[in-house]
Design an enzyme around this catalytic site. Structure first.
Site, PDB file in Angstrom:
ATOM      1  N   ASP A   8      19.540  34.997  -5.791  1.00 39.58           N
ATOM      2  CA  ASP A   8      19.115  36.098  -6.649  1.00 39.58           C
ATOM      3  C   ASP A   8      19.998  36.068  -7.890  1.00 39.58           C
ATOM      4  O   ASP A   8      20.779  35.125  -8.091  1.00 39.58           O
ATOM      5  CB  ASP A   8      19.156  37.440  -5.898  1.00 39.58           C
ATOM      6  CG  ASP A   8      20.562  37.958  -5.630  1.00 39.58           C
ATOM      7  OD1 ASP A   8      21.559  37.259  -5.955  1.00 39.58           O
ATOM      8  OD2 ASP A   8      20.686  39.074  -5.092  1.00 39.58           O
ATOM      9  N   HIS A   9      19.906  37.088  -8.716  1.00 37.56           N
ATOM     10  CA  HIS A   9      20.687  37.138  -9.949  1.00 37.56           C
ATOM     11  C   HIS A   9      22.191  37.084  -9.706  1.00 37.56           C
ATOM     12  O   HIS A   9      22.933  36.525 -10.498  1.00 37.56           O
ATOM     13  CB  HIS A   9      20.326  38.388 -10.746  1.00 37.56           C
ATOM     14  CG  HIS A   9      20.563  39.655  -9.974  1.00 37.56           C
ATOM     15  ND1 HIS A   9      19.701  40.095  -8.993  1.00 37.56           N
ATOM     16  CD2 HIS A   9      21.572  40.558 -10.032  1.00 37.56           C
ATOM     17  CE1 HIS A   9      20.161  41.219  -8.480  1.00 37.56           C
ATOM     18  NE2 HIS A   9      21.296  41.533  -9.098  1.00 37.56           N
ATOM     19  N   CYS A  65      23.616  35.055  -2.907  1.00 34.08           N
ATOM     20  CA  CYS A  65      23.448  36.310  -3.641  1.00 34.08           C
ATOM     21  C   CYS A  65      24.851  36.821  -3.951  1.00 34.08           C
ATOM     22  O   CYS A  65      25.810  36.074  -3.846  1.00 34.08           O
ATOM     23  CB  CYS A  65      22.587  37.319  -2.875  1.00 34.08           C
ATOM     24  SG  CYS A  65      23.234  37.928  -1.312  1.00 34.08           S
ATOM     25  N   THR A  67      26.849  38.934  -2.366  1.00 33.71           N
ATOM     26  CA  THR A  67      27.729  38.902  -1.189  1.00 33.71           C
ATOM     27  C   THR A  67      27.259  37.915  -0.125  1.00 33.71           C
ATOM     28  O   THR A  67      28.023  37.586   0.774  1.00 33.71           O
ATOM     29  CB  THR A  67      27.795  40.284  -0.516  1.00 33.71           C
ATOM     30  OG1 THR A  67      26.481  40.629  -0.044  1.00 33.71           O
ATOM     31  CG2 THR A  67      28.321  41.347  -1.469  1.00 33.71           C
ATOM     32  N   ILE A  69      25.157  38.775   2.042  1.00 36.51           N
ATOM     33  CA  ILE A  69      24.724  39.626   3.159  1.00 36.51           C
ATOM     34  C   ILE A  69      23.213  39.837   3.140  1.00 36.51           C
ATOM     35  O   ILE A  69      22.533  39.619   4.146  1.00 36.51           O
ATOM     36  CB  ILE A  69      25.474  40.972   3.132  1.00 36.51           C
ATOM     37  CG1 ILE A  69      26.966  40.756   3.354  1.00 36.51           C
ATOM     38  CG2 ILE A  69      24.902  41.916   4.193  1.00 36.51           C
ATOM     39  CD1 ILE A  69      27.830  41.983   3.060  1.00 36.51           C
ATOM     40  N   GLY A  70      22.676  40.277   2.011  1.00 31.46           N
ATOM     41  CA  GLY A  70      21.246  40.539   1.936  1.00 31.46           C
ATOM     42  C   GLY A  70      20.416  39.305   2.228  1.00 31.46           C
ATOM     43  O   GLY A  70      19.428  39.365   2.974  1.00 31.46           O
ATOM     44  N   HIS A  98      28.564  24.748  16.735  1.00 32.83           N
ATOM     45  CA  HIS A  98      28.309  25.629  17.872  1.00 32.83           C
ATOM     46  C   HIS A  98      26.971  26.354  17.818  1.00 32.83           C
ATOM     47  O   HIS A  98      26.400  26.658  18.861  1.00 32.83           O
ATOM     48  CB  HIS A  98      29.418  26.668  17.993  1.00 32.83           C
ATOM     49  CG  HIS A  98      30.753  26.075  18.256  1.00 32.83           C
ATOM     50  ND1 HIS A  98      31.847  26.849  18.555  1.00 32.83           N
ATOM     51  CD2 HIS A  98      31.198  24.790  18.268  1.00 32.83           C
ATOM     52  CE1 HIS A  98      32.905  26.073  18.744  1.00 32.83           C
ATOM     53  NE2 HIS A  98      32.531  24.821  18.562  1.00 32.83           N
ATOM     54  N   HIS A 133      26.692  24.393  23.985  1.00 40.07           N
ATOM     55  CA  HIS A 133      26.201  25.172  22.848  1.00 40.07           C
ATOM     56  C   HIS A 133      24.670  25.179  22.798  1.00 40.07           C
ATOM     57  O   HIS A 133      24.073  26.146  22.317  1.00 40.07           O
ATOM     58  CB  HIS A 133      26.772  24.626  21.541  1.00 40.07           C
ATOM     59  CG  HIS A 133      28.260  24.584  21.535  1.00 40.07           C
ATOM     60  ND1 HIS A 133      29.045  25.712  21.553  1.00 40.07           N
ATOM     61  CD2 HIS A 133      29.119  23.528  21.547  1.00 40.07           C
ATOM     62  CE1 HIS A 133      30.321  25.370  21.557  1.00 40.07           C
ATOM     63  NE2 HIS A 133      30.390  24.049  21.560  1.00 40.07           N
TER      64      HIS A 133
END
Length: 151
Positions: A8-9, A65, A67, A69-70, A98, A133
């Site tokens: 994103d921006h 992005c 962070t 996160i999104g 893993h 795993h």
């Protein structure tokens, strides 16, 4: 290896640096946007990358992005995607060894470009260890099947 990439921006500048790295590694890349620093909605860019990776059209995906996160939340809504938000090299290696992650998310506002490029390189070059795993990754698929109706 084919890698789908998007930002994103808030991750546009770092995405461009990652594309340069991928080119230097002779990795085929397709950019799914965005192409500016004007405000956009990150799910619009996470979704096509996640869908293309889940469909097997790309081996891996990279999302950036502000962070990370999104992007990671949005990508993980697509069945078959195991997207990890990574901001250190240890986690980059572990998430491949893993968890057999197929999408990497990072935040441009969280880490600098030098570390980000190291993370990308490690993540792309690290193989899944399988073994014990594999059983755990299969359980993730079972969770998807139970809650998302995926077979």
């Amino acid at each position: 290896m084919k890698v789908a990439i998007a930002a994103d921006h808030g991750g546009y500048k770092l995405k461009e640096e990652i594309k340069t790295l991928l080119s230097s590694m002779n990795i085929q890349t397709e950019d799914f946007g965005c192409s500016c620093e004007d405000s956009v909605d990150y799910p619009d860019y996470a979704l096509p990358v996640a869908e293309k990776v889940a469909a097997g059209e790309f081996d891996r995906g990279i999302l950036v992005c502000g962070t990370g996160i999104g992007m990671s939340i949005a990508a993980n809504k697509v069945p078959g995607i195991r997207c990890a938000l990574v901001h250190d090299t240890f986690s980059a290696r572990a998430t491949r060894e893993h968890n057999n992650t197929n999408v990497l998310a990072m935040g441009e506002r969280v880490i600098g470009p030098g570390l980000a490029l190291d993370i990308v390189k490690i993540w792309l070059e690290t193989e899944f260890q399988g073994g014990r795993h594999e059983r755990r990754v299969e359980k993730i698929g079972q969770i998807e099947a139970k809650h998302l109706g995926v077979k």
